[in-house]
Every structure is written in C-alpha cells, then in structure tokens.
Scaffold this active site. Structure first.
Site, PDB file in Angstrom:
ATOM      1  N   ASN A 171      45.976  35.725  27.324  1.00  0.00           N
ATOM      2  CA  ASN A 171      46.261  34.413  27.931  1.00  0.00           C
ATOM      3  C   ASN A 171      45.167  33.425  27.534  1.00  0.00           C
ATOM      4  O   ASN A 171      44.235  33.775  26.815  1.00  0.00           O
ATOM      5  CB  ASN A 171      46.380  34.556  29.456  1.00  0.00           C
ATOM      6  CG  ASN A 171      45.122  35.135  30.060  1.00  0.00           C
ATOM      7  OD1 ASN A 171      44.069  34.538  29.995  1.00  0.00           O
ATOM      8  ND2 ASN A 171      45.226  36.340  30.621  1.00  0.00           N
ATOM      9  N   LYS A 221      50.095  49.739  12.614  1.00  0.00           N
ATOM     10  CA  LYS A 221      50.699  48.411  12.724  1.00  0.00           C
ATOM     11  C   LYS A 221      52.233  48.531  12.728  1.00  0.00           C
ATOM     12  O   LYS A 221      52.800  49.235  11.873  1.00  0.00           O
ATOM     13  CB  LYS A 221      50.249  47.568  11.530  1.00  0.00           C
ATOM     14  CG  LYS A 221      50.705  46.144  11.617  1.00  0.00           C
ATOM     15  CD  LYS A 221      50.227  45.351  10.421  1.00  0.00           C
ATOM     16  CE  LYS A 221      50.901  44.005  10.406  1.00  0.00           C
ATOM     17  NZ  LYS A 221      50.776  43.346   9.119  1.00  0.00           N
ATOM     18  N   PHE A 279      40.332  34.452  42.766  1.00  0.00           N
ATOM     19  CA  PHE A 279      40.809  33.157  42.293  1.00  0.00           C
ATOM     20  C   PHE A 279      42.324  33.178  42.268  1.00  0.00           C
ATOM     21  O   PHE A 279      42.927  34.206  41.967  1.00  0.00           O
ATOM     22  CB  PHE A 279      40.265  32.859  40.885  1.00  0.00           C
ATOM     23  CG  PHE A 279      38.963  32.108  40.930  1.00  0.00           C
ATOM     24  CD1 PHE A 279      37.824  32.724  41.427  1.00  0.00           C
ATOM     25  CD2 PHE A 279      38.887  30.797  40.501  1.00  0.00           C
ATOM     26  CE1 PHE A 279      36.618  32.039  41.499  1.00  0.00           C
ATOM     27  CE2 PHE A 279      37.694  30.092  40.564  1.00  0.00           C
ATOM     28  CZ  PHE A 279      36.558  30.718  41.061  1.00  0.00           C
TER      29      PHE A 279
HETATM   30  O1  C5P Z   1      47.652  38.249  41.657  1.00  0.00           O
HETATM   31  P1  C5P Z   1      46.892  37.269  40.819  1.00  0.00           P
HETATM   32  O2  C5P Z   1      46.712  37.715  39.396  1.00  0.00           O
HETATM   33  O3  C5P Z   1      47.352  35.864  40.908  1.00  0.00           O
HETATM   34  O4  C5P Z   1      45.436  37.289  41.507  1.00  0.00           O
HETATM   35  C1  C5P Z   1      44.367  36.582  40.994  1.00  0.00           C
HETATM   36  C2  C5P Z   1      43.072  37.214  41.434  1.00  0.00           C
HETATM   37  O5  C5P Z   1      43.132  38.642  41.301  1.00  0.00           O
HETATM   38  C3  C5P Z   1      41.919  36.785  40.564  1.00  0.00           C
HETATM   39  O6  C5P Z   1      40.749  36.819  41.347  1.00  0.00           O
HETATM   40  C4  C5P Z   1      41.914  37.867  39.483  1.00  0.00           C
HETATM   41  O7  C5P Z   1      40.651  37.982  38.867  1.00  0.00           O
HETATM   42  C5  C5P Z   1      42.280  39.097  40.269  1.00  0.00           C
HETATM   43  N1  C5P Z   1      43.031  40.102  39.525  1.00  0.00           N
HETATM   44  C6  C5P Z   1      42.470  41.328  39.243  1.00  0.00           C
HETATM   45  N2  C5P Z   1      43.174  42.297  38.596  1.00  0.00           N
HETATM   46  C7  C5P Z   1      44.463  42.079  38.231  1.00  0.00           C
HETATM   47  C8  C5P Z   1      45.064  40.833  38.505  1.00  0.00           C
HETATM   48  C9  C5P Z   1      44.319  39.869  39.147  1.00  0.00           C
HETATM   49  O8  C5P Z   1      41.287  41.519  39.573  1.00  0.00           O
HETATM   50  N3  C5P Z   1      45.124  43.004  37.611  1.00  0.00           N
END
Ligand code: C5P
Length: 404
Positions: free
Chosen positions: A210, A295, A331
């Site tokens: 991303n 690949k 976050f």
């Molecule tokens: O559920 P979502 O991805 O929106 O949540 C965001 C928060 O969860 C952020 O603090 C992100 O760093 C954390 N997160 C995580 N592991 C994941 C997905 C999100 O630590 N697999």
C-alpha cells in the site's frame, strides 16, 4: 527534576573564575541524562584545563575554530547541528558583548551564529560590570534576540564584592535547562512503534502493498525520543532515514512485523519499565495464501489469474492481549465514518487510545507531510487540526503521557 534524557548539550565555557563550576555543571547535566560536548574559549583555558572537562564530559573538548584535527572529527557546523541546546556557562561580559554583536572570531561565537537550537547563557562577572549600561544594553538585546538568560545570582564574589553577577549554581542551571525542554514526560519508558507498509510476496519479484510512507511513525519516534523515551521503530519498507538515537528493526511482511514485535516485547517484559506500543503501520490485511517459489509466468490464452488471499495476523490486537499489557495506541485510517469506525476499533482490539484520520482527504494522511487527526481514548477525545506530522506527533505523545 525534569530530566535531560536523550538530550545533547553543547556547553560553552568562557573566561572567568566561575569556570571552575563548569566541572560540576557537566556532572549535573550528565546525571540528568544528557550527553555533553564542551567548547572552551582561549580565556577559559586560563582558569580550568581542557583535560579536566574532557575527562568529566567523556568527549573531546573543542578549543579552536581553525583546528584541522578537531574539524576532521566533528566540524563546527556539525557540532552546532548536533546540539539540542547550547549553554554558555559561565558567560563573561566580553563573550556577551561579542554574542550581542554577532561576532564570529572564535569557535564559540561561530557556533552561536550557526546554531538553530535554543541558546542559554549563565552570566558571571563582577557586580559593577553586570550593572554597567553597556552590559545591560547587551543583555536586553540578547533577550530580544531570543537568547535565554539563566541568572545571574547575588552574593559574595571572588573579587570581594557582594552583589548581582555570580553565576547561578550548577544544579539550578541544569534544572532550568531541563525544564526548558518541557518534555521529560516519557523518561524511563520504552516505546515500540510499527511504521510504514508491509509487503506480501506473490512470487520472488511481485508483492501486494500500500501507499503508506511511514512518515507519521517516524515523526512519533522522534517526538517520543524528545520526551525522554527509549524508542524502537519496527519499520516496513520505507524510504526514510532513521531518526538519531532511535533503534530500528527492518521488516518486510506482516508476519515478519509480528515476529519482530513479539520478540522485542518479550525482551522488554523482562524489565519492570512501562512499555507503550504505537501501531502506525499500514499492515496488509491479507497476503497470498502461497508465495510462488519461481516467477509466475504469463500463460498464453489465459486472460485471468486468480490469487487466493488469507488473513494476516492482527499485530496490534495480539499486543493488546499480552500480560502485562503495554499501553496500546492504534491508528484508524478510514475514508468514511472515521469516528464510528475508530470507536469500534478501540473496543474490538482492546486499545487504550486510537488516532483517527480521514485518508480520503488528499492533502493529508498517506504520503503527505501533513495530517489532521482526532485522538480518542475511553474517557474523551481531542481533535488536532491540519498541521505537519511532527507537530501532530508531539500532540499525540503529549496526550499519551497524560493518559498513562
Ligand atoms: O483494522 P485496521 O487495519 O483498520 O486497524 C488499524 C490499526 O491496527 C493500526 O494501528 C494498525 O497498525 C493496526 N493493525 C495491525 N495489524 C494488522 C492490521 C492493523 O497491527 N494486521
């Protein structure tokens, strides 16, 4: 006393009998957690030896502007940039006059011209010299220029006079300097921050990822460090330099990020120091079920390729299940219903705080240098309007320190 943990202080020593107190001042600054580098004027060396101040500060003492050996070690501009504060103690009447008029005829005045950090002076001189019109005009001008004055204090003077002009006591100078940073709020605390994107391999040359730049996590690392914390960044692939005095562990995938986080928190839990975990990473929610070892080739006549994705571990939710539980800050980057989703996430992931931002606004969030957030914790919330990521980061760190 407010601490000076992680602070770098350039201590300028000028010529005056109070120079002997600089030795004790270095001790007080180091006791408070600072790293100290000393610069001496020629006159200062008549009162105390560089060797003494070198032994106490644990760093080479800088003596001259045109010293090729010293410049090769740490040049004067580098030294000016190195410091979080420049403290001149004692500051003689002559040095104060030269500083007022912007002289650059020795190392210390040049440093003062080059420095972008706050400058503090602790004057020391005979009471008649202190009170003289010329000196008072200089002091007034320096204060107008934004230079901070520490003291002087009143009392017996080396020349036998009694009055205003003695250098303030080293302990008081160290305390005033520490208080000026107003940021000892996370002293003794370990802060672990995940930052940036993760990359989930499809085959040896392709991945899913991303647009996260990691800027917010890196800005938080700097703000937490400035608040006195011992900080580790667990960073996905980002193109950012590691902030000074911050530890960094590089990872690629969500699984790597979870493994690095677990290993670090296991180690930290052995000590009794409180831990704060801040999850700024944009962790990929899904990864390819299998990553091809070779690949993947385009097959003629087959316009479709199906990737089977499986859910990645939720790192922050795993952290929030740990016993003892770190103070856990998440976050929420959303494109709609930002506050509703954030509130849901705080309870679903067992967080202590969540920072919500609207990434649908193109001027802020991912990749931008700006952000605007709402900080939400169980008993309240606070909105920080659009500002640079370092400013937002300081506000978040301040709010965390209030909620601990
Ligand atoms: O559920 P979502 O991805 O929106 O949540 C965001 C928060 O969860 C952020 O603090 C992100 O760093 C954390 N997160 C995580 N592991 C994941 C997905 C999100 O630590 N697999």
């Amino acid at each position: 006393m407010q601490r000076l943990t992680n602070k770098r202080i350039v201590l300028g020593v000028t010529g005056g009998i109070a120079a002997y107190k600089s030795a004790e001042l270095i001790r007080r600054l180091i006791d408070a957690g600072a790293e100290v580098r000393v610069v001496m004027t020629k006159a200062a060396q008549e009162f105390i030896t560089p060797l003494t101040l070198q032994a106490l500060s644990g760093n080479p003492v800088h003596l001259a502007l045109l010293d090729t050996e010293a410049e090769a070690g740490m040049g004067h501009i580098e030294l000016a940039r190195w410091g979080d504060a420049l403290l001149i103690a004692p500051a003689s009447a002559d040095f104060i006059a030269r500083l007022t008029h912007g002289h650059g005829n020795d190392l210390l005045t040049t440093l003062c011209l080059a420095a972008r950090c706050p400058i503090h002076i602790a004057p020391a001189m005979n009471q008649g010299m202190w009170a003289s019109t010329a000196n008072q005009n200089n002091i007034q001008q320096l204060e107008t220029n934004g230079i901070h004055l520490i003291g002087p204090s009143s009392g017996y003077q080396a020349c036998g006079d009694i009055g205003l002009g003695r250098m303030s006591e080293p302990n008081d100078i160290a305390q005033i300097l520490a208080d000026s940073f107003l940021t000892g709020s996370l002293t003794g605390i370990r802060v672990v921050i995940t930052a940036g994107p993760t990359r989930e391999a499809i085959d040896p040359v392709r991945y899913i990822s991303n647009h996260s730049s990691g800027k917010m996590g890196f800005a938080l690392a700097e703000a937490a460090r400035d608040a006195g914390a011992n900080v580790t960044l667990i960073a996905g692939p980002v193109n950012l330099a590691t902030p000074g005095r911050v530890n960094r562990i590089n990872v690629i995938s969500a699984k790597d990020m979870l493994a690095a986080t677990t290993e670090l928190l296991d180690t930290l839990s052995l000590s009794k120091n409180p831990v704060i975990f801040i999850g700024t990473a944009a962790v990929a929610d899904y990864r390819p079920d299998t990553s091809a070892t070779q690949k993947i080739k385009k097959t003629q006549g087959n316009p479709n390729l199906t990737l089977q994705l499986i859910e990645n571990p939720d790192i922050i939710a795993a952290v929030a299940q740990r016993i003892p539980k770190p103070f856990t800050v998440g976050f929420a980057a959303e494109t709609q219903n930002v506050l509703d989703y954030a509130n849901d996430k705080i309870s679903r992931k067992n967080l202590d705080m969540i920072v919500a931002n609207d990434v649908s606004n193109k001027d802020i969030g991912f990749n931008s240098d700006l952000n605007a957030v709402t900080i939400i914790w169980p008993e309240g919330n606070k909105t920080i309007d659009i500002a640079s990521k370092p400013i937002i980061a300081s506000a978040i760190i301040q709010q965390i320190s209030l909620q601990l």
